[in-house]
Design a protein around this motif. Structure first.
Motif, mmCIF file in Angstrom:
data_model
loop_
_atom_site.group_PDB
_atom_site.id
_atom_site.type_symbol
_atom_site.label_atom_id
_atom_site.label_comp_id
_atom_site.label_asym_id
_atom_site.label_seq_id
_atom_site.Cartn_x
_atom_site.Cartn_y
_atom_site.Cartn_z
ATOM 1 N N ASN A 148 8.066 -5.536 9.172
ATOM 2 C CA ASN A 148 9.323 -5.546 9.832
ATOM 3 C C ASN A 148 10.380 -4.693 8.948
ATOM 4 N N LYS A 149 10.368 -4.589 7.633
ATOM 5 C CA LYS A 149 11.071 -3.778 6.871
ATOM 6 C C LYS A 149 10.937 -2.253 7.143
ATOM 7 N N SER A 150 9.885 -1.979 7.385
ATOM 8 C CA SER A 150 9.387 -0.485 7.882
ATOM 9 C C SER A 150 9.801 -0.211 9.178
ATOM 10 N N ASN A 175 -0.431 7.449 -11.353
ATOM 11 C CA ASN A 175 0.938 7.279 -11.048
ATOM 12 C C ASN A 175 1.384 6.057 -12.012
ATOM 13 N N GLU A 176 2.465 6.254 -12.402
ATOM 14 C CA GLU A 176 2.907 5.286 -13.429
ATOM 15 C C GLU A 176 3.336 3.843 -12.783
ATOM 16 N N ALA A 177 3.793 4.062 -11.500
ATOM 17 C CA ALA A 177 4.211 2.671 -10.770
ATOM 18 C C ALA A 177 3.589 2.972 -9.469
ATOM 19 N N ASN A 178 3.402 1.541 -8.829
ATOM 20 C CA ASN A 178 2.896 1.700 -7.566
ATOM 21 C C ASN A 178 3.859 2.260 -6.619
ATOM 22 N N LEU A 179 3.663 3.350 -5.970
ATOM 23 C CA LEU A 179 4.691 4.159 -5.104
ATOM 24 C C LEU A 179 4.368 3.563 -3.706
ATOM 25 N N GLY A 180 3.615 2.822 -3.353
ATOM 26 C CA GLY A 180 3.396 2.519 -1.805
ATOM 27 C C GLY A 180 2.506 3.709 -1.293
ATOM 28 N N PHE A 181 2.201 3.402 0.160
ATOM 29 C CA PHE A 181 1.394 4.037 0.985
ATOM 30 C C PHE A 181 1.799 5.706 0.977
ATOM 31 N N ALA A 182 2.760 5.684 1.615
ATOM 32 C CA ALA A 182 3.322 7.037 1.792
ATOM 33 C C ALA A 182 3.542 8.022 0.532
ATOM 34 N N LYS A 183 4.514 7.573 -0.516
ATOM 35 C CA LYS A 183 4.633 8.312 -1.469
ATOM 36 C C LYS A 183 3.464 8.490 -2.317
ATOM 37 N N PRO A 229 8.432 10.009 3.299
ATOM 38 C CA PRO A 229 8.410 8.968 1.948
ATOM 39 C C PRO A 229 9.514 8.022 2.057
ATOM 40 N N LEU A 230 9.574 7.145 3.237
ATOM 41 C CA LEU A 230 10.618 6.207 3.335
ATOM 42 C C LEU A 230 10.212 4.625 3.360
ATOM 43 N N THR A 231 8.805 4.420 3.750
ATOM 44 C CA THR A 231 8.400 3.017 3.196
ATOM 45 C C THR A 231 7.642 2.889 2.392
ATOM 46 N N PHE A 232 7.394 1.684 1.815
ATOM 47 C CA PHE A 232 6.557 1.168 0.877
ATOM 48 C C PHE A 232 5.147 1.009 1.425
ATOM 49 N N LEU A 233 5.099 0.135 2.574
ATOM 50 C CA LEU A 233 3.817 -0.138 3.265
ATOM 51 C C LEU A 233 4.106 -0.457 4.736
ATOM 52 N N TYR A 234 3.135 0.075 5.528
ATOM 53 C CA TYR A 234 3.088 -0.063 7.108
ATOM 54 C C TYR A 234 4.136 0.754 7.673
ATOM 55 N N ALA A 235 3.761 1.129 8.812
ATOM 56 C CA ALA A 235 4.510 1.635 10.067
ATOM 57 C C ALA A 235 4.571 3.349 9.523
ATOM 58 N N GLU A 241 -17.547 22.390 -1.859
ATOM 59 C CA GLU A 241 -16.593 23.248 -2.540
ATOM 60 C C GLU A 241 -15.025 22.681 -2.604
ATOM 61 N N SER A 242 -14.879 21.783 -1.679
ATOM 62 C CA SER A 242 -13.474 21.448 -1.294
ATOM 63 C C SER A 242 -13.189 20.650 -2.652
ATOM 64 N N PRO A 243 -11.677 20.747 -3.147
ATOM 65 C CA PRO A 243 -11.069 20.200 -3.989
ATOM 66 C C PRO A 243 -10.718 18.691 -3.427
ATOM 67 N N ILE A 244 -10.940 17.777 -4.684
ATOM 68 C CA ILE A 244 -10.663 16.343 -4.024
ATOM 69 C C ILE A 244 -9.562 15.826 -5.109
ATOM 70 N N VAL A 245 -8.416 15.257 -4.507
ATOM 71 C CA VAL A 245 -7.492 14.659 -5.456
ATOM 72 C C VAL A 245 -7.373 13.173 -5.201
ATOM 73 N N VAL A 246 -7.689 12.444 -6.141
ATOM 74 C CA VAL A 246 -7.598 11.076 -6.140
ATOM 75 C C VAL A 246 -6.198 10.563 -6.973
ATOM 76 N N VAL A 247 -5.679 10.035 -6.239
ATOM 77 C CA VAL A 247 -4.327 9.412 -6.752
ATOM 78 C C VAL A 247 -4.575 7.894 -7.013
ATOM 79 N N ASP A 248 -4.373 7.529 -7.994
ATOM 80 C CA ASP A 248 -4.495 6.043 -8.494
ATOM 81 C C ASP A 248 -3.049 5.436 -8.459
ATOM 82 N N ASN A 249 -2.647 4.512 -7.575
ATOM 83 C CA ASN A 249 -1.238 3.816 -7.420
ATOM 84 C C ASN A 249 -1.175 2.800 -8.534
ATOM 85 N N ALA A 250 -1.082 3.119 -9.689
ATOM 86 C CA ALA A 250 -0.896 2.352 -10.938
ATOM 87 C C ALA A 250 -1.894 0.861 -10.705
#
Length: 284
Positions: free
Chosen positions: A268-270, A61-69, A212-218, A28-37
């Motif tokens: 390292n950016k993250s 998503n209209e743009a690739n928001l990264g993992f967190a966003k 929602p501070l990083t694009f990828l990793y950490a 029964e649980s709802p499932i939301v799939v987010v396509d990251n552009a």
């Protein structure tokens, strides 16, 4: 009620495996799939494929928001439209192998008064990935790691000690995989981001799965610091498990050297963001 978030990018066959495993284990649980552009149009194909499945929502998503966003888009949608008691955020390369996964995990969280929890995460070869690290790394350790990585990447870029450096990172990655699983534990260091469940108290006060501070990793380090700072309890439920295929959305056209340099640069950016966020916590 439990809601699920799956972040999709490129590999629709793997995402379909993940979704099929959820449909089998949760009726029964709802499932939301987010396509990251996804540039290959796979998000729209998934949206069309599951159009008749009422409890599956595919967001584009209209743009690739990264993992967190990217994950946070699905997290916010579930909170707003379904108001679940629990939200499980999982990678599209995670397969639910336990038909009683949902009940076991939520019962464990209730019994142990956990706000955030991860299951036993298994690689295809049966190694254990949770926790990602047994303890949150110190600021000093992160700085030393960043400096060492920058030196290695400089040598790699110059073509010096290339085989040795690639072998070092392969060993380092494998060292996080454990042969034996620990007992059910709470306060278990850094949870692996491939599959994390968020409970009622967390959902009442937070509007994101990952900061929602990083694009990828950490993302896991930021989450671990946030849980500690906000006094949320976390743990690992080893009574249920998922299979994590790992790395299926990575661009296959890149060489091992290029993948490593990209990953290390992003990491390292993250980590710089992790350190900045820790400073902000101290200054509050």
């Amino acid at each position: 009620m439990v809601g699920y978030v799956i972040l999709h990018y490129q590999n629709e066959n793997v995402s379909k495996q993940c979704i099929s495993s959820l449909l089998a284990s949760s009726k029964e649980s709802p499932i939301v799939v987010v396509d990251n552009a996804s540039p290959n149009g796979s998000g729209k194909r998934l949206q069309s494929y599951y159009a008749a499945e009422k409890r599956i929502v595919v967001l584009l998503n209209e743009a690739n928001l990264g993992f967190a966003k990217g994950n946070n888009v699905g997290f916010a949608y579930l909170k707003q439209h379904f108001n679940p008691d629990y939200i499980v955020v999982l990678n599209n390369d995670v397969i639910i192998t336990d038909l009683n996964f949902e009940n076991v995990l939520t019962t464990f969280m209730q019994q142990n008064n956990l706000d955030v929890c991860g299951p036993d995460i298994l690689t295809p070869t049966g190694k254990h990935q949770n926790p990602l690290l047994p303890a949150t790394p110190s600021t000093h350790k992160l700085i030393v790691q960043m400096l060492a990585d920058e030196v290695r990447m400089l040598l790699l870029k110059m073509g010096i000690l290339q085989k040795q450096i690639l072998a070092f990172y392969n060993r380092s990655s494998a060292s996080h995989h454990k042969v034996q699983v620990a007992e059910n534990v709470s306060g278990s260091g850094v949870l692996h981001g491939a599959c994390i469940a968020y409970g009622k108290r967390y959902l009442q006060s937070a509007n994101f799965a990952f900061l929602p501070l990083t694009f990828l990793y950490a993302e896991e380090f930021l989450l671990a610091d946030y849980l500690h700072h906000r006094h949320f309890s976390s743990g690992i439920c080893t009574a249920t498990s998922v299979k994590h295929l790992g790395g299926v959305s990575t661009a296959t056209e890149l060489s091992d050297k290029q993948k490593l340099m990209f990953k290390t640069h992003q990491m390292n950016k993250s980590l710089c963001i992790v350190l900045w966020q820790r400073l902000k916590y101290i200054c509050k």
